[in-house]
Scaffold this active site. Structure first.
Site, short mmCIF file in Angstrom:
data_model
loop_
_atom_site.label_atom_id
_atom_site.label_comp_id
_atom_site.label_asym_id
_atom_site.label_seq_id
_atom_site.Cartn_x
_atom_site.Cartn_y
_atom_site.Cartn_z
N PHE A 149 0.80 -1.22 0.00
CA PHE A 149 0.00 0.00 0.00
C PHE A 149 0.84 1.27 0.00
CE2 PHE A 149 0.81 -0.51 4.56
CZ PHE A 149 1.09 0.79 4.95
N LYS A 173 -1.18 -7.37 -8.88
CA LYS A 173 -2.12 -7.41 -7.77
C LYS A 173 -1.65 -6.37 -6.74
CE LYS A 173 -2.51 -8.82 -3.85
NZ LYS A 173 -3.33 -7.73 -3.23
N GLU A 176 -5.15 -3.78 -1.75
CA GLU A 176 -6.56 -3.43 -1.78
C GLU A 176 -6.88 -2.19 -0.96
OE1 GLU A 176 -5.96 -6.62 1.39
OE2 GLU A 176 -5.15 -6.07 -0.58
N SER A 226 5.72 -7.09 3.76
CA SER A 226 6.35 -7.45 5.04
C SER A 226 7.21 -8.70 4.86
CB SER A 226 5.28 -7.70 6.09
OG SER A 226 4.58 -8.90 5.82
N CYS A 281 9.61 1.55 3.42
CA CYS A 281 10.60 0.53 3.77
C CYS A 281 12.00 1.12 3.78
CB CYS A 281 10.52 -0.66 2.81
SG CYS A 281 11.06 -0.28 1.14
N GLU A 383 9.82 -3.85 12.80
CA GLU A 383 9.51 -2.71 11.94
C GLU A 383 8.18 -2.12 12.39
OE1 GLU A 383 9.49 -1.74 7.19
OE2 GLU A 383 8.52 -3.59 7.83
#
Length: 499
Positions: A149, A173, A176, A226, A281, A383
């Site tokens: 995201f 993909k 969402e 992740s 990240c 994280e």
């Protein structure tokens, strides 16, 4: 309520009767749209469209594929403001950050426009008597990308720009949580002249991911997310015979030596730690001052700089950062802040309970600062992915070097110093994949490659650059001999050599 479609074979595809996901406006906390979540059948429909389109697309010469990408880049640039506003409305990052998200993706598109050069093979004339050897790079067929995201424009373009330039078809993909911009990018690729089926977008959760990983006609999968899911994607995709690159999480450190330009270092660290609400990240959530004098001076300047930060809605041009992406993520970040205090770290600034007037239901977290954090604390090991900066004090250069080198993550690290020898030594020895020297967010330019070490990356191929070309192509090597009547033509039963 706005419905966000899938995009398959050049057409918008409604969600149908399947499950739906809520798409929030993080600034208000309200649901603004719903997105359909694909099942295995819908993923297969995208794959079948890709299989139909890919051979003809691959047969185009690379210059023509590059021309489509040139036009795609022009169209995206022409709609930059519209795309940035759409991105900010679903993600929550401020508009300037959304423009940067799109621009960094376009830089990879620019690199991919040079694909005629990047796909060139090798040639050796006269490798043996009358024998030439040459190699060629060919597309792998159908590839897929699963993106997070936090960069709904940049990371998809990192993946599909290189993949389609190499002659593949690509199934994206996206997350969402903020799916609208990826759909618009696919529409613009079609408008630029990309054939239907070459780039499709399917939305979904674990069912869609598993369908991609198991599909026999998908040859390669690229993932960013992740580390736990990256490990799953890598293991599952590899078990199904796929080529996989899976980029995971991070806990990037900023090492501050006593000779650093402290004013510049503080400005860089604050921007890298709190920009995009820490949802990067390549954020810099850990700062490591070397020596007590450096630590005390750094803390004082950090406090002064952090107090100037403005948290606001995405459309506020004066805001440095906006809300986090969801209520669940806000709760996760605030839970880590509470844990850090329980672990014994000094909570210098507490961002919990931050409320913006008129947007009290938005997903805002104020800037948070911890000091005297130790490597044993869970909040240091994990994280957090929010606007939380931790100070871990080091007594020496060697101790500072050891912290990122021993940490489970190894995505990025930065060192702030005027000492070239110390910087060179640090860059050579640190056990981390990407290093910044007086650069707080060392994301490489598009013609180099992006990738971390340890639990930050699974697989042996990095994103974009020449590594991306290698990932999305397979090498075919040809050994050719053109017989001459003077050459010996008797049968041989030993392995051929080039004597």
């Amino acid at each position: 309520m706005r419905a966000i479609p899938h995009f398959i074979d050049g057409q918008a595809v409604d969600a149908g009767s399947g499950p739906l996901g809520d798409v929030f406006d993080p600034n208000s906390g309200e649901v603004q749209a719903r997105v359909g979540l694909a099942d295995a059948a819908l993923v297969d429909a995208a794959v079948q469209a890709a299989l139909r389109a890919q051979p003809a697309w691959a047969a185009l010469n690379p210059q023509r594929r590059a021309r489509v990408l040139f036009e795609f880049k022009r169209l995206v640039e022409a709609q930059m403001e519209e795309l940035a506003a759409l991105l900010s409305s679903e993600h929550g990052k401020v508009l300037a950050d959304s423009r940067g998200d799109i621009q960094r993706g376009l830089e990879v598109v620019e690199f991919a426009c040079g694909i005629p050069h990047a796909m060139k093979g090798e040639y050796t004339e006269g490798a043996g008597p009358g024998i030439d050897v040459y190699s060629m790079r060919q597309p792998i067929g159908v590839a897929a990308g699963i993106t997070p995201f936090n960069f709904p424009a940049m990371i998809p373009m990192w993946m599909f720009a290189v993949a389609v330039a190499c002659g593949n078809a690509f199934i994206l993909k996206p997350s969402e949580k903020d799916p609208s911009v990826p759909v618009r990018l696919a529409e613009l690729f079609l408008q630029a002249g990309g054939p239907p089926g070459v780039l499709s977008v399917v939305h979904g959760g674990k069912a869609a991911v598993d369908a991609i990983l198991a599909h026999p006609d998908i040859a390669a999968v690229s993932f960013v997310g992740s580390s736990d899911i990256a490990a799953y994607v890598y293991a599952t995709g590899a078990a199904h015979g796929k080529r996989v690159q899976a980029m995971g999480g991070a806990k990037n450190h900023g090492i501050v030596l006593p000779d650093a330009d402290l004013g510049q270092a503080v400005r860089d660290i604050v921007g890298a730690a709190y920009g995009s609400a820490g949802e990067r990240c390549m954020a810099l959530p850990v700062v490591v001052p070397v020596g007590e004098r450096t630590a005390e001076a750094l803390r004082e300047r950090l406090l002064t700089e952090i107090e100037t930060l403005k948290v606001g809605v995405s459309t506020d041009p004066d805001a440095q950062y906006g809300p986090v992406v969801s209520a669940a993520h806000k709760q996760r970040v605030e839970d880590y802040i509470a844990l850090g205090a329980r672990e014994g770290a000094e909570l210098v600034l507490d961002g919990r309970g931050f409320a913006l007037q008129g947007h009290e239901s938005g997903f805002f977290v104020g800037p948070t600062l911890f000091d005297h954090v130790t490597p044993q604390m869970k909040t240091y090991q994990d994280e957090i992915f929010g606007p939380v900066l931790q100070i871990v004090r080091a007594e020496s250069f060697e101790q500072a070097l050891e912290l990122p080198s021993r940490h489970p993550y190894g995505n990025g690290v930065a060192i702030f110093t005027r000492d070239g020898r110390a910087a060179r030594d640090f860059a050579s020895r640190v056990n981390v994949g990407m290093v910044g020297i007086n650069v707080p967010i060392p994301v490489p330019v598009a013609y180099h490659t992006f990738g971390g070490w340890k639990r930050s990356a699974f697989g042996d191929a990095n994103q974009h650059g020449t590594e991306g070309v290698r990932f999305y192509t397979k090498v075919k090597t040809v050994t050719a001999r053109w017989p001459d009547s003077q050459l010996e033509t008797e049968s041989s039963f030993v392995i051929p050599t080039m004597r």
